[in-house]
Design an enzyme around this catalytic site. Structure first.
Site, PDB file in Angstrom:
ATOM      1  N   TYR A 199       0.832  -1.197   0.000  1.00 45.90           N
ATOM      2  CA  TYR A 199       0.000   0.000   0.000  1.00 45.90           C
ATOM      3  C   TYR A 199       0.867   1.248   0.000  1.00 45.90           C
ATOM      4  CZ  TYR A 199      -3.371  -3.411   1.701  1.00 45.90           C
ATOM      5  OH  TYR A 199      -4.149  -4.508   1.840  1.00 45.90           O
ATOM      6  N   CYS A 200       0.357   2.278  -0.673  1.00 44.06           N
ATOM      7  CA  CYS A 200       1.058   3.558  -0.648  1.00 44.06           C
ATOM      8  C   CYS A 200       1.134   4.056   0.794  1.00 44.06           C
ATOM      9  CB  CYS A 200       0.320   4.579  -1.510  1.00 44.06           C
ATOM     10  SG  CYS A 200       0.695   4.389  -3.261  1.00 44.06           S
ATOM     11  N   PRO A 201       2.243   4.597   1.257  1.00 46.79           N
ATOM     12  CA  PRO A 201       3.335   5.104   0.436  1.00 46.79           C
ATOM     13  C   PRO A 201       4.454   4.105   0.115  1.00 46.79           C
ATOM     14  CG  PRO A 201       3.762   5.750   2.690  1.00 46.79           C
ATOM     15  CD  PRO A 201       2.469   4.946   2.686  1.00 46.79           C
TER      16      PRO A 201
ATOM     17  N   ASP B 264      -2.594  -0.897  -5.854  1.00 48.40           N
ATOM     18  CA  ASP B 264      -3.168   0.055  -4.903  1.00 48.40           C
ATOM     19  C   ASP B 264      -3.699   1.259  -5.673  1.00 48.40           C
ATOM     20  OD1 ASP B 264      -3.846   1.782  -2.956  1.00 48.40           O
ATOM     21  OD2 ASP B 264      -1.910   1.798  -1.934  1.00 48.40           O
TER      22      ASP B 264
END
Lengths: 345, 84
Positions: B17-19, B44
């Site tokens: 998942y970001c970041p 994502d």
């Protein structure tokens, strides 16, 4: 002049950066990822729901860097932050388990190191004197500046007029008269500045976005620290405190029941090596067990799983418990509300 | 003969998942020269907001994305010499 700022992605730090850019200061940002941000968690959990709506799960510090056209470094400090700040705050907690003063000192010390590497002579923040009860009253701002080792180099552009000038202001390399003199909890001045700079999009003011300031989360964290001892609490454990209903069934034994399908899925995906439970027809929350329950413990877990299912009115409900290939089926009466509540952390 | 915008390097960040995909991107870019293109494969959806923002903030060129089956995206960016 080059300045490195703590950029949360919220309005205040963005405005502080804009004020400096307006007078020609070269701005860079840093964002510390601590593992206690509610938005970060929502991003990890609510993903399938937000497909097609990437804006809801975007990273606000990156978005702020984009608006400012200034590079923003994201630094993962979760492990160190938990050990040194959350579990051992020198200056204590606020109303929940929020070590706001230690948090600021920690981040500013890190920022000071990074500023050295980047050749930034000033570190800045979006803090406003008098805005937050614990960390932004005048004495706290002074203490934070001293302990972070940034005396004379820490600039708060939004309330600079109320504070001692930094070295860069004294020598005229930053024009103090073009910095602001905001104080107090009202957001009026910041909103007016946002209009002036045509900043239309910004997330809700921070404070509400930190798990450590959330009384429900704080209760769960305290329970975990009491049960395990603080040396045995790790970053992975923190992840689970953000999810579901927690039931303390005894020393070393806890049940976490998902409150909705994304939470149940989150728990199921991370249930390897743990007892897991759900009513047999799956019309109820999935639960993940911490610890090794005996026969009575299994029954309590099954009764709670039955209580939080579509079959809670029935006299007996079949619940499955499984772990690494073992499976047990128990038919139990759902837990009554009072008993269930008495277990709730 | 490769097209000028063909990627020099690719990273697969599916499941992250970001970041985190952005952090991987930043790390990978350090090994590329200005002008070279990196392709990031991600599932994502936040990547569609975060990667253009990262590029604008760091001065790289965002070259756009292609959607793959199963809700995943290949995004491409071109490194510039502006920032690290």
């Amino acid at each position: 002049v080059k300045a490195l700022g703590l950029l949360s992605g919220g309005l205040d730090s963005t405005l502080a950066a804009r004020l400096l850019q307006e007078q020609g200061v070269e701005v860079e940002g840093v964002h510390f990822s601590t593992g206690f941000c509610k938005v970060d968690h929502r991003r990890a959990l609510a993903r399938p729901r937000d497909l097609g709506e990437p804006r809801r799960v975007r990273h606000e510090a990156l978005r702020a860097g984009s608006d400012l056209e200034a590079p923003v470094e994201i630094v993962d400090v979760a492990e160190e932050f938990l050990r040194e700040v959350v579990l051992r705050p020198k200056h204590g907690y606020g109303s929940a388990m929020n070590p706001c003063v230690d948090c600021r000192i920690f981040m500013l010390k890190k920022a000071a190191e990074l500023a050295g590497e980047r050749g930034a002579e000033v570190v800045f923040t979006g803090e406003v004197v008098g805005q937050r009860p614990m960390s932004q009253y005048r004495a706290a701002l002074d203490l934070i500046e001293d302990e972070s080792g940034l005396s004379g180099r820490l600039l708060r552009p939004l309330c600079a007029q109320h504070l001692e000038p930094t070295e860069a202001e004294r020598t005229g390399r930053i024009d103090r008269s073009r910095l602001e003199g905001i104080n107090g909890r009202s957001r009026r001045d910041q909103i007016a500045m946002a209009k002036r700079y045509e900043i239309a999009e910004f997330p809700a003011p921070s404070g509400g976005c930190c798990y450590l300031a959330d009384p429900n989360f704080a209760r769960r964290l305290r329970d975990l620290v009491t049960d395990r001892g603080r040396d045995a609490v790790g970053v992975e454990d923190i992840l689970f405190l953000k999810v579901g209903r927690h039931f303390r069934l005894g020393p070393g034994l806890k049940l976490i029941l998902g409150r909705d399908e994304p939470e149940s899925r989150f728990l199921e995906e991370r249930s390897e090596g743990h007892w897991t439970c759900r009513v047999a027809d799956r019309r109820g929350a999935l639960g993940r067990v911490d610890g090794n329950p005996d026969r009575d413990g299994m029954e309590s877990i099954a009764r709670l799983a039955a209580r939080y299912s579509a079959r809670r009115q029935e006299p007996a409900v079949e619940v499955l418990l499984w772990k690494d290939g073992d499976e047990i089926a128990l038919a139990v009466p759902p837990a009554d509300d009072r008993w269930a509540r008495s277990m709730l952390v | 003969m490769p097209e000028p915008m063909d990627p020099t390097a690719r990273i697969d960040t599916r499941g992250l998942y970001c970041p985190v995909p952005i952090l991987r991107t930043r790390d990978r870019l350090r090994w590329l020269d200005p002008g070279e293109v990196l392709e990031v494969f991600s599932d994502d959806p936040a990547i569609l907001e975060d990667m253009p923002a990262f590029c604008r903030s760091h001065g790289h060129h965002y070259l756009g994305h292609v959607e793959e089956a199963g809700k995943a995206w290949r995004v491409r960016l071109q490194k510039t010499g502006k920032h690290r």
